[in-house]
Design a protein around this motif. Structure first.
Motif, PDB file in Angstrom:
ATOM      1  N   ALA A  53     -19.182 -38.134  -1.055  1.00  0.00           N
ATOM      2  CA  ALA A  53     -19.113 -36.836  -0.375  1.00  0.00           C
ATOM      3  C   ALA A  53     -19.889 -36.854   0.934  1.00  0.00           C
ATOM      4  CB  ALA A  53     -19.648 -35.736  -1.287  1.00  0.00           C
ATOM      5  N   ARG A  54     -20.409 -38.020   1.309  1.00  0.00           N
ATOM      6  CA  ARG A  54     -21.206 -38.095   2.531  1.00  0.00           C
ATOM      7  C   ARG A  54     -20.362 -37.735   3.755  1.00  0.00           C
ATOM      8  NH1 ARG A  54     -26.067 -40.242   2.728  1.00  0.00           N
ATOM      9  NH2 ARG A  54     -25.721 -41.458   0.822  1.00  0.00           N
ATOM     10  N   GLY A  55     -19.099 -38.114   3.761  1.00  0.00           N
ATOM     11  CA  GLY A  55     -18.230 -37.764   4.879  1.00  0.00           C
ATOM     12  C   GLY A  55     -18.038 -36.265   5.001  1.00  0.00           C
ATOM     13  N   MET A  56     -17.942 -35.574   3.861  1.00  0.00           N
ATOM     14  CA  MET A  56     -17.816 -34.121   3.873  1.00  0.00           C
ATOM     15  C   MET A  56     -19.060 -33.489   4.484  1.00  0.00           C
ATOM     16  SD  MET A  56     -17.037 -31.667   0.600  1.00  0.00           S
ATOM     17  CE  MET A  56     -17.094 -29.879   0.723  1.00  0.00           C
ATOM     18  N   LEU A  57     -20.246 -34.006   4.116  1.00  0.00           N
ATOM     19  CA  LEU A  57     -21.497 -33.506   4.688  1.00  0.00           C
ATOM     20  C   LEU A  57     -21.526 -33.754   6.194  1.00  0.00           C
ATOM     21  CD1 LEU A  57     -24.359 -32.352   4.427  1.00  0.00           C
ATOM     22  CD2 LEU A  57     -25.151 -34.666   3.863  1.00  0.00           C
ATOM     23  N   GLU A  58     -21.122 -34.928   6.605  1.00  0.00           N
ATOM     24  CA  GLU A  58     -21.120 -35.258   8.037  1.00  0.00           C
ATOM     25  C   GLU A  58     -20.231 -34.301   8.822  1.00  0.00           C
ATOM     26  OE1 GLU A  58     -21.669 -40.091   7.305  1.00  0.00           O
ATOM     27  OE2 GLU A  58     -19.770 -39.260   8.016  1.00  0.00           O
TER      28      GLU A  58
END
Length: 457
Positions: free
Chosen positions: A186-191
């Protein structure tokens, strides 16, 4: 504007109608308003002004989006074949769900993502809206309100603020679950949320359309960050094949949509990477430099002989520069490498039809029959099939195919006229005659049960 006057007239006249008609009008009006307010946000303003963003169809980009979307859809417990993803040409950063299980992305959003995980985070969020039935729930809430209150709430934005903050948090939570269940970070969603937050700070006075439709709060970002800190999948990298697909997709969109000099700024001549050469090949094609464009695309084909999308692009370059015979060879090579791509098949058929060679019409008809079998709701394929039938002297079949295309575009009067003509020329009871009869006898808009269509999802 005319739309506003018509809308006001409908509200005023409703007060003098029987209660059953008022209820039917309310449902139709609510559906329309919800479609404008929820599904498109600022898109409603551009649509009223006659500037509705066009849908982009591209075999390569659609394949990439399908590969990104399917794991999320399956993790949500939905049927991947029932969810459709569309790309709209607009520089705005925006996405939305509309019409039930349709996800729309603006090209401006796609080119702003730096890697697959960021775009997949948006896909997961929009899938959360679908799985949560948010548009249906919001429409039901509006159905319970007086028509005047519906109009006031939508036009003032109150309905968005009141309901969508909770729905955004719910869609985020669902998205995080989908990402975990598909073993994705989910790091891309946070970014991407952090990118939107930064945009919100620097675009004071020019609200981001995505943030109008998707209110951004500190709690949303904090919740996603907390999940990233705890999820066992947070350090899972984007698959290398997906990274390549993402880079090519962005390069292709930039090459086609950005001004020439901006393309060269992003992908200068010194950049010899595949995406950069791809973008420049397209930019030179658009700029009329055929020699440089073909040199680049031929180099990509030589390096990637099993890739169907480079010969497909070469086919377009050649065809649009009056070299149809060579384009046929390029498109045939692309189709041989990707026989399951209906858009490539349709491009090949289009070149066959436009060569004005009678010997190519029947092969084009066969290709187009396969296209409409795979994509029966593609109006341009039906239109092209009608043209091919007509040039081949099959006038009844031409009228039937053109009627199918007109019906899909909502041109009901034209569809009925063509269907009537087809029924006069086709053998009675044949499959095409029966379909023409269905089109001819289909209820006109507003006829039938009066319940209205679910246009807002």
């Amino acid at each position: 504007m005319a739309e506003g006057n018509t809308l006001g007239g409908a509200v005023i006249s409703a007060a003098r109608r029987p209660s059953g008609e008022v209820d039917t009008m309310r449902k139709k009006l609510v559906s329309l308003l919800m479609a404008l307010a929820l599904a498109v946000g600022s898109l409603a303003q551009t649509a009223v002004a006659g500037r509705f963003p066009p849908v982009i169809r591209d075999a390569e980009i659609e394949r990439t989006l399908r590969e990104y979307t399917e794991p999320i859809i399956r993790a949500a417990g939905l049927d991947p074949t029932a969810v459709h993803v569309y790309l709209l040409q607009s520089d705005e950063v925006n996405s939305f769900v509309a019409g039930g299980m349709n996800i729309f992305f603006y090209t401006g959003l796609v080119v702003q993502t730096q890697r697959p995980g960021q775009l997949i985070g948006v896909i997961a969020h929009e899938t959360g809206h679908i799985a949560g039935g948010h548009l249906v729930r919001l429409q039901q809430a509006m159905n319970d309100s007086p028509v005047e209150m519906v109009i006031s709430a939508v036009l003032s934005g109150q309905i968005l603020l009141r309901y969508t903050r909770t729905m955004e948090a719910s869609a985020d939570a669902a998205a995080l679950g989908f990402l975990d269940r598909s073993h994705q970070s989910a790091r891309g969603m946070l970014e991407f949320l952090q990118f939107l937050q930064h945009q919100e700070f620097i675009m004071i006075g020019h609200p981001n359309p995505f943030l109008i439709n998707h209110p951004l709060t500190r709690d949303r970002i904090d919740n996603v960050r907390q999940h990233v800190d705890q999820s066992p999948y947070s350090n899972v990298p984007d698959p290398p094949a997906w990274v390549e697909q993402h880079n090519r997709m962005v390069a292709k969109l930039v090459g086609f949509l950005w001004p020439f000099q901006q393309v060269l700024l992003k992908y200068p001549e010194s950049d010899k990477s595949l995406p950069a050469r791809y973008a420049r090949a397209i930019a030179y094609f658009r700029g009329g430099d055929l020699a440089r464009s073909l040199a680049l695309i031929d180099g990509l084909i030589a390096e990637n002989p099993k890739d169907p999308y480079f010969p497909e692009q070469k086919g377009q370059i050649l065809f649009e520069n009056g070299r149809g015979t060579e384009a046929l060879i390029a498109y045939q090579r692309a189709l041989d490498l990707a026989p399951d791509e209906p858009l490539i098949r349709m491009e090949l058929a289009n070149v066959q039809v436009e060569q004005e060679d009678p010997a190519l019409l029947k092969p084009a008809i066969q290709e187009l029959k396969e296209v409409v079998r795979r994509e029966p709701r593609e109006p341009d394929a039906w239109r092209l099939l009608g043209i091919a039938f007509g040039r081949d002297g099959q006038i009844g079949m031409a009228s039937w195919a053109l009627a199918e295309g007109a019906a899909l575009k909502g041109a009901d009067k034209e569809a009925r006229r063509l269907a009537s003509d087809a029924m006069k020329k086709l053998p009675t009871g044949s499959p095409e005659w029966l379909r023409s009869q269905d089109i001819f006898t289909a209820p006109k808009p507003g006829e039938g049960s009066g319940g209205g269509g679910d246009i807002s999802g």
